[in-house]
Design a protein around this motif. Sequence first.
Motif, PDB file in Angstrom:
ATOM      1  N   ASN A 493       0.890  -1.344   0.048  1.00  0.00           N
ATOM      2  CA  ASN A 493       0.092   0.039   0.073  1.00  0.00           C
ATOM      3  C   ASN A 493       0.844   1.282  -0.080  1.00  0.00           C
ATOM      4  O   ASN A 493       0.394   2.429  -0.153  1.00  0.00           O
ATOM      5  CB  ASN A 493      -0.942   0.167   1.127  1.00  0.00           C
ATOM      6  CG  ASN A 493      -0.243  -0.098   2.588  1.00  0.00           C
ATOM      7  OD1 ASN A 493       0.921  -0.048   2.643  1.00  0.00           O
ATOM      8  ND2 ASN A 493      -0.991  -0.125   3.544  1.00  0.00           N
ATOM      9  N   ARG A 494       2.098   1.263   0.137  1.00  0.00           N
ATOM     10  CA  ARG A 494       3.032   2.392   0.163  1.00  0.00           C
ATOM     11  C   ARG A 494       3.326   2.884  -1.376  1.00  0.00           C
ATOM     12  O   ARG A 494       3.928   3.831  -1.590  1.00  0.00           O
ATOM     13  CB  ARG A 494       4.335   1.827   0.853  1.00  0.00           C
ATOM     14  CG  ARG A 494       4.098   1.847   2.143  1.00  0.00           C
ATOM     15  CD  ARG A 494       3.681   3.053   2.973  1.00  0.00           C
ATOM     16  NE  ARG A 494       3.605   2.769   4.260  1.00  0.00           N
ATOM     17  CZ  ARG A 494       3.113   3.660   5.040  1.00  0.00           C
ATOM     18  NH1 ARG A 494       2.777   4.886   4.954  1.00  0.00           N
ATOM     19  NH2 ARG A 494       2.754   3.227   6.442  1.00  0.00           N
ATOM     20  N   TYR A 495       3.089   1.976  -2.472  1.00  0.00           N
ATOM     21  CA  TYR A 495       3.293   2.223  -3.778  1.00  0.00           C
ATOM     22  C   TYR A 495       2.129   2.327  -4.688  1.00  0.00           C
ATOM     23  O   TYR A 495       0.909   1.996  -4.359  1.00  0.00           O
ATOM     24  CB  TYR A 495       4.088   0.851  -4.374  1.00  0.00           C
ATOM     25  CG  TYR A 495       5.244   0.397  -3.637  1.00  0.00           C
ATOM     26  CD1 TYR A 495       6.473   0.958  -3.967  1.00  0.00           C
ATOM     27  CD2 TYR A 495       4.957  -0.361  -2.511  1.00  0.00           C
ATOM     28  CE1 TYR A 495       7.543   0.588  -3.556  1.00  0.00           C
ATOM     29  CE2 TYR A 495       6.350  -0.917  -1.927  1.00  0.00           C
ATOM     30  CZ  TYR A 495       7.583  -0.229  -2.597  1.00  0.00           C
ATOM     31  OH  TYR A 495       8.576  -0.621  -1.803  1.00  0.00           O
ATOM     32  N   SER A 496       2.288   3.131  -5.795  1.00  0.00           N
ATOM     33  CA  SER A 496       1.142   3.402  -6.640  1.00  0.00           C
ATOM     34  C   SER A 496       0.636   2.237  -7.312  1.00  0.00           C
ATOM     35  O   SER A 496       1.298   1.217  -7.480  1.00  0.00           O
ATOM     36  CB  SER A 496       1.544   4.243  -7.702  1.00  0.00           C
ATOM     37  OG  SER A 496       2.393   3.886  -8.598  1.00  0.00           O
ATOM     38  N   ARG A 497      -0.665   2.240  -7.671  1.00  0.00           N
ATOM     39  CA  ARG A 497      -1.201   1.111  -8.311  1.00  0.00           C
ATOM     40  C   ARG A 497      -0.326   0.470  -9.608  1.00  0.00           C
ATOM     41  O   ARG A 497      -0.145  -0.569  -9.730  1.00  0.00           O
ATOM     42  CB  ARG A 497      -2.612   1.329  -8.737  1.00  0.00           C
ATOM     43  CG  ARG A 497      -3.387  -0.124  -9.343  1.00  0.00           C
ATOM     44  CD  ARG A 497      -4.859   0.262  -9.855  1.00  0.00           C
ATOM     45  NE  ARG A 497      -5.625   0.954  -8.578  1.00  0.00           N
ATOM     46  CZ  ARG A 497      -6.910   1.547  -8.859  1.00  0.00           C
ATOM     47  NH1 ARG A 497      -7.378   1.428  -9.966  1.00  0.00           N
ATOM     48  NH2 ARG A 497      -7.398   1.683  -7.613  1.00  0.00           N
ATOM     49  N   HIS A 498       0.258   1.319 -10.149  1.00  0.00           N
ATOM     50  CA  HIS A 498       1.014   0.928 -11.630  1.00  0.00           C
ATOM     51  C   HIS A 498       2.544   0.953 -11.333  1.00  0.00           C
ATOM     52  O   HIS A 498       3.225   1.200 -12.299  1.00  0.00           O
ATOM     53  CB  HIS A 498       0.560   1.866 -12.594  1.00  0.00           C
ATOM     54  CG  HIS A 498      -0.921   2.068 -12.868  1.00  0.00           C
ATOM     55  ND1 HIS A 498      -1.524   0.833 -13.385  1.00  0.00           N
ATOM     56  CD2 HIS A 498      -1.815   2.985 -12.651  1.00  0.00           C
ATOM     57  CE1 HIS A 498      -3.002   1.185 -13.404  1.00  0.00           C
ATOM     58  NE2 HIS A 498      -2.958   2.667 -12.976  1.00  0.00           N
ATOM     59  N   GLN A 499       3.039   0.805 -10.054  1.00  0.00           N
ATOM     60  CA  GLN A 499       4.282   0.980  -9.714  1.00  0.00           C
ATOM     61  C   GLN A 499       5.115  -0.284 -10.795  1.00  0.00           C
ATOM     62  O   GLN A 499       4.685  -1.440 -10.761  1.00  0.00           O
ATOM     63  CB  GLN A 499       4.330   0.750  -8.276  1.00  0.00           C
ATOM     64  CG  GLN A 499       6.053   0.044  -8.008  1.00  0.00           C
ATOM     65  CD  GLN A 499       7.000   1.388  -8.097  1.00  0.00           C
ATOM     66  OE1 GLN A 499       6.479   2.605  -7.811  1.00  0.00           O
ATOM     67  NE2 GLN A 499       8.218   1.158  -8.842  1.00  0.00           N
ATOM     68  N   GLN A 500       6.059   0.196 -11.230  1.00  0.00           N
ATOM     69  CA  GLN A 500       6.939  -0.545 -11.979  1.00  0.00           C
ATOM     70  C   GLN A 500       8.453  -0.312 -11.726  1.00  0.00           C
ATOM     71  O   GLN A 500       8.495   0.971 -12.072  1.00  0.00           O
ATOM     72  CB  GLN A 500       6.668  -0.644 -13.663  1.00  0.00           C
ATOM     73  CG  GLN A 500       5.409  -1.344 -13.763  1.00  0.00           C
ATOM     74  CD  GLN A 500       5.372  -2.569 -13.661  1.00  0.00           C
ATOM     75  OE1 GLN A 500       6.375  -3.553 -13.681  1.00  0.00           O
ATOM     76  NE2 GLN A 500       4.101  -3.122 -13.290  1.00  0.00           N
ATOM     77  N   PRO A 501       9.205  -1.060 -11.297  1.00  0.00           N
ATOM     78  CA  PRO A 501       8.966  -2.528 -11.211  1.00  0.00           C
ATOM     79  C   PRO A 501       8.247  -2.791 -10.134  1.00  0.00           C
ATOM     80  O   PRO A 501       7.867  -1.752  -9.045  1.00  0.00           O
ATOM     81  CB  PRO A 501      10.376  -2.917 -10.566  1.00  0.00           C
ATOM     82  CG  PRO A 501      11.474  -2.161 -11.353  1.00  0.00           C
ATOM     83  CD  PRO A 501      10.814  -0.822 -11.246  1.00  0.00           C
ATOM     84  N   SER A 502       7.243  -3.700 -10.056  1.00  0.00           N
ATOM     85  CA  SER A 502       6.056  -4.090  -9.005  1.00  0.00           C
ATOM     86  C   SER A 502       6.797  -3.963  -7.712  1.00  0.00           C
ATOM     87  O   SER A 502       8.145  -4.381  -7.375  1.00  0.00           O
ATOM     88  CB  SER A 502       5.708  -5.492  -9.177  1.00  0.00           C
ATOM     89  OG  SER A 502       6.585  -6.244  -8.868  1.00  0.00           O
ATOM     90  N   PRO A 503       5.900  -3.927  -6.387  1.00  0.00           N
ATOM     91  CA  PRO A 503       6.707  -3.961  -5.169  1.00  0.00           C
ATOM     92  C   PRO A 503       7.250  -5.093  -4.843  1.00  0.00           C
ATOM     93  O   PRO A 503       8.545  -5.074  -4.200  1.00  0.00           O
ATOM     94  CB  PRO A 503       5.384  -3.754  -4.315  1.00  0.00           C
ATOM     95  CG  PRO A 503       4.402  -2.877  -5.147  1.00  0.00           C
ATOM     96  CD  PRO A 503       4.740  -3.379  -6.668  1.00  0.00           C
ATOM     97  N   ASP A 504       6.505  -6.484  -5.251  1.00  0.00           N
ATOM     98  CA  ASP A 504       7.425  -7.587  -5.018  1.00  0.00           C
ATOM     99  C   ASP A 504       8.860  -7.787  -5.640  1.00  0.00           C
ATOM    100  O   ASP A 504       9.631  -8.267  -5.277  1.00  0.00           O
ATOM    101  CB  ASP A 504       6.467  -8.883  -5.570  1.00  0.00           C
ATOM    102  CG  ASP A 504       5.632  -9.133  -4.452  1.00  0.00           C
ATOM    103  OD1 ASP A 504       5.641  -8.722  -3.429  1.00  0.00           O
ATOM    104  OD2 ASP A 504       4.698  -9.902  -5.023  1.00  0.00           O
ATOM    105  N   GLN A 505       8.931  -7.064  -6.988  1.00  0.00           N
ATOM    106  CA  GLN A 505      10.088  -7.113  -7.591  1.00  0.00           C
ATOM    107  C   GLN A 505      11.241  -6.214  -6.928  1.00  0.00           C
ATOM    108  O   GLN A 505      12.357  -6.460  -6.997  1.00  0.00           O
ATOM    109  CB  GLN A 505       9.987  -6.633  -9.076  1.00  0.00           C
ATOM    110  CG  GLN A 505       9.202  -7.624  -9.983  1.00  0.00           C
ATOM    111  CD  GLN A 505       8.896  -7.202 -11.370  1.00  0.00           C
ATOM    112  OE1 GLN A 505       8.476  -5.774 -11.432  1.00  0.00           O
ATOM    113  NE2 GLN A 505       8.925  -7.861 -12.249  1.00  0.00           N
TER     114      GLN A 505
END
Length: 757
Positions: A493-505
Amino acid sequence: MMDAADKFELAHGVYPIAFDRRWHCGVHLAPDTHGPVYAIADGEVVAYRVCQHAMDEGNSNAGFVLLKHSTETGDGRTLTFYSLYMHLLPLAEYQSFGHDGTRLPEFLRKPSGPDTKGQVTPAAAGSGSNVRRKEVIGFVGRYESAVYMHFEIFMMSGDFDAYFSQTALGNAAPDTPTTSDCWGHTWYAIPGGQQFYALPPETDAHNKLHGIKFEAGQTGTNALPLVVEIYFSKGAKYTNAWSVATDGSRTLLTAQPVGEAEYDLHQRATALYSNCPSDGYEMLRFGRILSTPVTLPGSDCATWVKVTYAAGQQGYININNAAIKKLSDADFPLFMGWQKLSDGATPFGDDGLCDIDALKKIVRDAAASKHEQTVVLETTEVQKAEELSSYVRSNDQVRQALRGFICNAPSEWDSANNESRYAKLLDDDGFYHGNDQGYNDFLKYLKEIQFWDTTGLPAGQKLWFFHPLAFIRQFRKCGWLSESEFKQIYSDNRYSRHQQPSPDQLRRTYLKPLNETTRKYGLTSLTRLAHFLGQGAVESAWLSSMQESSMIGNLQSDGFHGTATNPASQALESTLGHWYGQLPAEDDAWFRSVKFNRRGIRITGSYDWRNGNCDRVDAQKFRGRGFKQLTGRSNYADYWVFKSWISKASFSESWWMDPAFVAHNRNGTAKIPAAIENPQQVSIPEFCLDSGGFYLRFSRQNVAKRIDQDVPQMAATEADKTKERQVSHDVTYAINGGYIDEPRRLEYTRLAKNIIS
């Protein structure tokens, strides 16, 4: 914290020996009467029992929760273990003790099966339920009228072998590990007959070596082998030493740990290991270099440590010596008190009963030999049990030794072991001799309490048990953030919905470098780690901005007014192959201008001719990169020298003090600036984090001092919150020389504290 928990341990629940001489692979803890029980780690619920009422006319509670945990203690080092919380309070008694059942997970708020007063409620399988660390999973109950909780930690054989086969456990003469798995306290095993010096060789007339002063000791040799312990705490380095007799017994030579400063470790590393201060810093902290590749040649790795080598005598020894074995808490060496007890090496006989003489040999009790020479008269089983119980309860040294036992034993909650465990109760001096009905009733009652058939774990097998408080104390030293913990702090929830690279990455990319950095720079204490994570969350935008980006917009007379983020500046230099701006088409006026955001608010000044930058090119070339946004040619130069990527002799010290530089005349400068061709190296994940640790411990030397004034727990009272805000205020200034984003830095630090403390 663990010192306080130790005081809750009861004498009648001694690990690993029960009052009747049988295996007792847990401890009995009696904290505040019927207080809450918390999960020790995130875990999967394997099995549980929630009772509505107590059994045995209310004298005993059979409620329990069994959890399975999986965490990491190093790169590729998965630790899987189980924790059991037994004798939990029944639901019907919550109200009488003022407990709120809604504090528990929903599945623990109702009986686990049909509940009949006076009988044992059936246990239930976990069915995929999970709990978080510090979540309330019950309340302390009682057993046979005594208020306490039975608590144990164990591992399955496969999990145990997978983890501990890579340690020194059970190895009487371990060698220095070849892996980088290193945490907690450092331990040096020094053979007898080694030379100790009053001062390191080559010190000058002022007792200095490369400008570092050493306090004089005594010259001599150690008659006996030594075990030396090194650990760090709140800006100090402490040393303890023991001599080791031929029978393995140890004698403490340091009445109090010998203390030295830790805050100036970076200065010692820079002076003593000029060829590569980065490697030298690890030598001073760990006694060996953990990072790869190793740059410092062996001949330059001399590390002189002052050690008490005999009573009242201290001298210096170079621990960069193959004869001296360098280990850590991660290795579980014998000289730390860890003993692996399995078939053929256990005080328990084939009958499952502990023999006092065998126990004394294992704990190396000096009285054992005297006891062996004494003619022991025939005694009853009751007398044998009383003798053993009295011996263990009255001997603190023995109790301490028992904490290091790691035992391969059957579970008392597995009914498959009942016949072998309790058969001797029918012997001539057994409790049920001549009373078969009583024995059968006992087994029936016991089987009702046992629950192994609901766990899905193999029956009839031995497990590996630990003294649970010793286990927690040991592994809490690790400081290696697990993937789960990291995800809770740097959450989606700290990242934008379209965050790239993804939070997991992002988390996968940076978790290992983060852990290696905090270990290397002594940032693994809960307080330091929380501040490092909280401050870094702001500066790296939760890992998503490891290189400073620019804005597109309008260049006006007062500066550059941005209207939107410049996507070209966001291209990852770690994969771009060059630094952004190296190509003429990438020239970006943003960095050499006073900067305004889209709302017209001034962000910061121009980077041109600041922090050692020599011209407009440098303003872009040495922009902020890494977890702590390393900025400016002078700061890059410090890091490049630290890593031995350039020589300090290749440039002029303080080139920015040259009059021509001050006049912004690059061609007229006589002093030579540091030549750094590949600043994008700081964008590589490994160096993104490492440069952040370097910046905190080397470039901003007061940061650790400020952090160490804080406490690990998130402040709750207004008075504590005031202190916490002041520390965060000071830390923010010590890092940045200002208070940019101060509220968020405090918020994120508190978040990290709440997860890891």
